[in-house]
Design a protein around this motif. Sequence first.
Motif, PDB file in Angstrom:
ATOM      1  N   SER A 123       0.886  -1.335   0.164  1.00 56.41           N
ATOM      2  CA  SER A 123       0.068  -0.038   0.038  1.00 56.41           C
ATOM      3  C   SER A 123       0.816   1.304   0.068  1.00 56.41           C
ATOM      4  O   SER A 123       0.557   2.561  -0.484  1.00 56.41           O
ATOM      5  CB  SER A 123      -0.750   0.107   1.147  1.00 56.41           C
ATOM      6  OG  SER A 123      -1.818  -1.159   1.031  1.00 56.41           O
ATOM      7  N   THR A 150      -8.658  -3.652  -8.524  1.00 51.28           N
ATOM      8  CA  THR A 150      -7.851  -4.445  -7.248  1.00 51.28           C
ATOM      9  C   THR A 150      -6.956  -3.049  -6.604  1.00 51.28           C
ATOM     10  O   THR A 150      -6.901  -2.646  -5.530  1.00 51.28           O
ATOM     11  CB  THR A 150      -6.993  -5.495  -7.561  1.00 51.28           C
ATOM     12  OG1 THR A 150      -7.767  -6.619  -8.006  1.00 51.28           O
ATOM     13  CG2 THR A 150      -6.389  -6.056  -6.274  1.00 51.28           C
ATOM     14  N   ARG A 154      -7.005  -0.919  -3.250  1.00 47.91           N
ATOM     15  CA  ARG A 154      -5.944  -0.823  -2.442  1.00 47.91           C
ATOM     16  C   ARG A 154      -5.498   0.580  -1.970  1.00 47.91           C
ATOM     17  O   ARG A 154      -5.301   1.008  -0.701  1.00 47.91           O
ATOM     18  CB  ARG A 154      -4.675  -1.688  -3.236  1.00 47.91           C
ATOM     19  CG  ARG A 154      -3.097  -1.367  -2.236  1.00 47.91           C
ATOM     20  CD  ARG A 154      -2.121  -2.280  -3.201  1.00 47.91           C
ATOM     21  NE  ARG A 154      -2.626  -3.529  -3.419  1.00 47.91           N
ATOM     22  CZ  ARG A 154      -1.791  -4.357  -4.139  1.00 47.91           C
ATOM     23  NH1 ARG A 154      -0.603  -3.902  -4.659  1.00 47.91           N
ATOM     24  NH2 ARG A 154      -1.958  -5.643  -4.379  1.00 47.91           N
ATOM     25  N   ARG A 157      -8.210   1.943   0.293  1.00 42.85           N
ATOM     26  CA  ARG A 157      -8.071   1.543   1.668  1.00 42.85           C
ATOM     27  C   ARG A 157      -6.701   2.063   2.579  1.00 42.85           C
ATOM     28  O   ARG A 157      -6.855   2.581   3.386  1.00 42.85           O
ATOM     29  CB  ARG A 157      -7.755   0.233   1.710  1.00 42.85           C
ATOM     30  CG  ARG A 157      -8.985  -0.845   1.548  1.00 42.85           C
ATOM     31  CD  ARG A 157      -8.616  -2.276   1.774  1.00 42.85           C
ATOM     32  NE  ARG A 157      -7.766  -2.872   0.987  1.00 42.85           N
ATOM     33  CZ  ARG A 157      -7.955  -3.640  -0.207  1.00 42.85           C
ATOM     34  NH1 ARG A 157      -9.146  -3.755  -0.654  1.00 42.85           N
ATOM     35  NH2 ARG A 157      -6.950  -3.882  -0.711  1.00 42.85           N
TER      36      ARG A 157
END
Length: 418
Positions: A123, A150, A154, A157
């Motif tokens: 991340s 995806t 990432r 988040r």
Amino acid sequence: MTTPATADHITRAHREEWARVVAGLARRFGDLELAEDAAADAFVAAVEHWPREGAPPNPGAWLTTTATRKAIDRVRRDSQRGRKHDEAQLLVDDEPRAPIGDVDDDRLRLLFVCCHPALKMPSRVALTLRMVGGLTVAEIAHAFFVPTTTMARRITRAKHTLATARVPFRMPSAADVRERLAGVLTVISLIFNEGYLSTSSGDAVRVELTAEAIRLARLLRELLPDEGEVAGLLALTLLIDARRAARVSPDGELVTLPEQDRSLWDRELIAEGHTLVYERIAAVAEGSARPGRYQLLAAINAVHADAASAEETDWRQIVALYDRMLTVDASPIVRLNRAVAIAELHGAATGLEEIAPLAGALSGYHAFHAARADLLRRTGRLDDARAAYDRAIALAGNAAERTYLARRRDDLAAAGSA
């Protein structure tokens, strides 16, 4: 008469100003997502206006002003944020800036926020490429061979993690800056390594990633000119990238350092890397610094770059540098590289003795089996070498490297016949 801006003008402005605009907005509004969206809006506006009206004399100021207005508009439309910020606070940027020593640059703060320990390393890498590098989510997803959705999740988040943890948009205190800096350097190093020997795509080298890592290292060097490890990382990436044109054959096979055509090496990058290495050597000689991991790795690569041919490599100096490295980083990988250097200095049999204790720790590392295979080949143990090559091929993640290892393995049959 105003000259219309071309796509190159806008591309250059994006490359030079993205991080500055995002960082300024993030400090002011304390919201990475808002900063990213508003900066993107500003560049969309530039695409609309500059080709028609011409690029402004100060593109950075234009983009910052436009992005700030876009951010204010977004805040006003958001009733929840509207309760948190009154109009006067938004229209006047009078927030006092937290002192961070000799450097006060929003881009540096942004880089440290993106590399915050609250985030997992993948991340940190993705968020740094997006927020500081300005790469699109699709570009980052392509670079790491994952679906765009995806990668978008990432990054989202990661931003939410920072918001939930209430990570302040400031540099860490002087007491822990060195620890946090190590994490930033690791992120840049990982970006470079993935570009230089890609494990996530069919391309042998991902130039967009190596170039971005070097750009980030240059930025960090500009902002922290007295940090030896920053200079070391920049020198290391330059010296390695200088060999890129000679690293892969026209057939897509990896070309190892001893076999490379050194006339293809980029001498300007080597000269720049050498200058940084010599600068750090002088600092160490004066007693004002101790070399860290990246400085020592850069010095090792500088020795390779000094040699006009593989046969002229000063392996004694390289072994001495690896001995010094063990006092800083005694990891199995460092010990493996030292063993390879010792084999060049004292023979393959001695190299095999050096790497034997590393078998357990590096059983899943393809480079261990590749190095062992080469040493076994040089000592005439061809069957063992073939098995080691098979293991290295099974573990290698780069297509060019697998092609090279397969050829070396297949060459054993001819050697056995001879």
